[in-house]
Design an enzyme around this catalytic site. Sequence first.
Site, PDB file in Angstrom:
ATOM      1  N   GLU A  28       0.846  -1.199   0.000  1.00 38.50           N
ATOM      2  CA  GLU A  28       0.000   0.000   0.000  1.00 38.50           C
ATOM      3  C   GLU A  28       0.876   1.243   0.000  1.00 38.50           C
ATOM      4  O   GLU A  28       1.977   1.252   0.560  1.00 38.50           O
ATOM      5  CB  GLU A  28      -0.906   0.005   1.239  1.00 38.50           C
ATOM      6  CG  GLU A  28      -1.796   1.247   1.287  1.00 38.50           C
ATOM      7  CD  GLU A  28      -2.905   1.168   2.331  1.00 38.50           C
ATOM      8  OE1 GLU A  28      -2.747   0.423   3.316  1.00 38.50           O
ATOM      9  OE2 GLU A  28      -3.921   1.851   2.139  1.00 38.50           O
ATOM     10  N   GLU A 178     -12.652  -1.896   2.313  1.00 39.27           N
ATOM     11  CA  GLU A 178     -13.237  -1.499   3.604  1.00 39.27           C
ATOM     12  C   GLU A 178     -14.270  -0.383   3.395  1.00 39.27           C
ATOM     13  O   GLU A 178     -14.206   0.675   4.012  1.00 39.27           O
ATOM     14  CB  GLU A 178     -12.139  -1.103   4.600  1.00 39.27           C
ATOM     15  CG  GLU A 178     -11.254  -2.284   4.954  1.00 39.27           C
ATOM     16  CD  GLU A 178     -10.383  -2.106   6.202  1.00 39.27           C
ATOM     17  OE1 GLU A 178     -10.359  -1.002   6.775  1.00 39.27           O
ATOM     18  OE2 GLU A 178      -9.746  -3.099   6.596  1.00 39.27           O
ATOM     19  N   TYR A 243      -6.810  -8.475  11.568  1.00 39.20           N
ATOM     20  CA  TYR A 243      -5.569  -8.089  12.247  1.00 39.20           C
ATOM     21  C   TYR A 243      -5.623  -8.595  13.680  1.00 39.20           C
ATOM     22  O   TYR A 243      -6.675  -8.521  14.315  1.00 39.20           O
ATOM     23  CB  TYR A 243      -5.405  -6.559  12.243  1.00 39.20           C
ATOM     24  CG  TYR A 243      -5.095  -6.013  10.864  1.00 39.20           C
ATOM     25  CD1 TYR A 243      -3.816  -6.126  10.335  1.00 39.20           C
ATOM     26  CD2 TYR A 243      -6.075  -5.397  10.091  1.00 39.20           C
ATOM     27  CE1 TYR A 243      -3.515  -5.636   9.071  1.00 39.20           C
ATOM     28  CE2 TYR A 243      -5.783  -4.898   8.827  1.00 39.20           C
ATOM     29  CZ  TYR A 243      -4.504  -5.023   8.322  1.00 39.20           C
ATOM     30  OH  TYR A 243      -4.206  -4.541   7.072  1.00 39.20           O
ATOM     31  N   GLU A 296      -6.253  -8.859   3.765  1.00 39.41           N
ATOM     32  CA  GLU A 296      -5.352  -8.183   4.709  1.00 39.41           C
ATOM     33  C   GLU A 296      -5.339  -9.022   5.976  1.00 39.41           C
ATOM     34  O   GLU A 296      -6.402  -9.329   6.528  1.00 39.41           O
ATOM     35  CB  GLU A 296      -5.820  -6.756   5.033  1.00 39.41           C
ATOM     36  CG  GLU A 296      -5.658  -5.802   3.876  1.00 39.41           C
ATOM     37  CD  GLU A 296      -6.080  -4.363   4.214  1.00 39.41           C
ATOM     38  OE1 GLU A 296      -5.990  -3.951   5.390  1.00 39.41           O
ATOM     39  OE2 GLU A 296      -6.503  -3.672   3.275  1.00 39.41           O
ATOM     40  N   GLN A 353       1.955  -5.702   5.823  1.00 38.00           N
ATOM     41  CA  GLN A 353       2.217  -5.353   4.443  1.00 38.00           C
ATOM     42  C   GLN A 353       3.620  -5.829   4.066  1.00 38.00           C
ATOM     43  O   GLN A 353       4.353  -6.284   4.931  1.00 38.00           O
ATOM     44  CB  GLN A 353       2.065  -3.859   4.248  1.00 38.00           C
ATOM     45  CG  GLN A 353       0.647  -3.384   4.554  1.00 38.00           C
ATOM     46  CD  GLN A 353       0.379  -1.935   4.091  1.00 38.00           C
ATOM     47  OE1 GLN A 353       1.206  -1.259   3.517  1.00 38.00           O
ATOM     48  NE2 GLN A 353      -0.825  -1.482   4.380  1.00 38.00           N
TER      49      GLN A 353
HETATM   50  O1  AHR Z   1      -3.116  -2.118   6.158  1.00 39.37           O
HETATM   51  C1  AHR Z   1      -3.422  -0.876   6.691  1.00 39.37           C
HETATM   52  C2  AHR Z   1      -4.889  -0.515   6.555  1.00 39.37           C
HETATM   53  O2  AHR Z   1      -5.651  -1.397   7.315  1.00 39.37           O
HETATM   54  C3  AHR Z   1      -5.481  -0.611   5.175  1.00 39.37           C
HETATM   55  O3  AHR Z   1      -5.265   0.531   4.437  1.00 39.37           O
HETATM   56  C4  AHR Z   1      -6.937  -0.782   5.455  1.00 39.37           C
HETATM   57  O4  AHR Z   1      -7.596  -1.507   4.463  1.00 39.37           O
HETATM   58  C5  AHR Z   1      -6.966  -1.457   6.805  1.00 39.37           C
HETATM   59  O5  AHR Z   1      -7.815  -0.818   7.669  1.00 39.37           O
END
Ligand code: AHR
Length: 501
Positions: A28, A178, A243, A296, A353
């Site tokens: 990103e 998102e 996450y 992600e 990432q």
């Molecule tokens: O990976 C960082 C951010 O996390 C991304 O831009 C978003 O899609 C998510 O909230």
Amino acid sequence: MTINTTLTLRADAPIGTISPRLYGHFAEHLERCCYDGLWVGLNNKDIPNIGGWRTDVVNALKAMPVPLLRWPGGCYADHYHWRDGIGPADKRPQRLGMSCGLQVEDDNGIGTHEFLELCRLIGAEPYLAGNMGSGSVQEMCDWVEYCNATIDTTITRERAANGAPNPFNVKLWGVGNENWGCGGSYDAESYANEYRRYATMLRHVDPTAELVICGHNDEWNEAVIRTNRNHFGLMDHFSIHRYWLQGGAEVDFSEAQYYALLGEAHDTELFIEQTAAYLREYAPKDAKFVGIALDEWGVWHPEARPWGPDKELQRVPLSYEQANTMRDALSIGIALEVFHRQCNILTLANLAQIVNVLHAPIMTQGEAMWITPTYYALQLHTPHIGATALPVDVANGSTIPGGKSEASTQAVSATASTGANGTAVTLINRHFDQSASVTLVTSGVSGVVKAQMLSAESPRLQNSVAQPDTVGLSDLAVHADGSNQWRIELPPHSMATITFN
Ligand code: AHR
């Protein structure tokens, strides 16, 4: 105390194919991921590069490997206008880019051609995320036409004039990112309706494009799938993000927090299964299969975010760069066990990432580059890519504090696969401070080809620019213990891969 356990590979019960797409990554335009981490610019004389891409990073990515790469966001995608990134670099506009509340100056040095060239260099399939937040259906249709159309149009002539007479043939397209939040603050039904409009028009431009619809939490996912229950044909992959947030401090975590993070990683499986259950529930008879795209995933430590638990640990000023310890590498292995078990419904996954930002396998600082324990964890799994996943039964193992699922409490776990290059098994000793003596029962293998281990004195250890080799791979001893039986000693908090012929 040593854990004694027996693991049995079930060659008789193949699960499915481990798609290379499950080993995807995410780049990103966020802080130093793309600019600086990957891209140092065409005219950079200080850092060796291939057409602007850092040579050291490109070589490390090739060796990792990177079968799939998602770009340009993330939240960034819903501000990104692809036309800004084509044509002569010195004529491209300087734009305000935005992701995660962070504004960046983007000179659009990295555009479509550059990104697709990076993919070519490292052998990755590209996955482009389109702009639904501040873009339009026509803008995204034009991007698909620019990349994929074979007919003679003004847009394909423009592509040729910019150096690519042949189509790029990009298969994977995200329709927003998102969109419940940074991608437009939609409610689920409005997004589902808007998605259909995008998907219908995109399919007209390229019927072979694979479209990714945006998911979120269970409530959103159920509503989006229900709203589009008569339009499964417009969806190819259903995107979810996960996450892990519960692990406390990035380095000085307690034993309880160590287990909390690993348990959370394991429980990603429950989220995948729940999403799959909604897809099954609303799928009309004979509906086209819709896979799940975990596009992600990874650890997001409190030091590197302004939200979520343990806010008092946030670094000031905020940076999305974070430590990457042996614990984080173990969480990668646990997630990959899940991906292999779920390979029939999980169709792609992108670790967030790829360089410098969040759960990054590679870090850079100026001219220096170093690789994190996470890089080694991924590399240890290379033999599984494209192979057939096999279940592994665990017997007599000790338990540890885990997550919500019972399987997450097993101290020793493993994943296995069989393919053209033989059989591979990756074992994890999740225990914080106990070693494990493992009896591994195989069938139909003749000998060990390679055995490597990732371990560290402490799960809190990491690599750094000053000490890049603190955590790394070493050879592992595997002792034959009767016919098709092997004995392996694993230190606490370690991971190992053995390949057999
Ligand atoms: O990976 C960082 C951010 O996390 C991304 O831009 C978003 O899609 C998510 O909230």
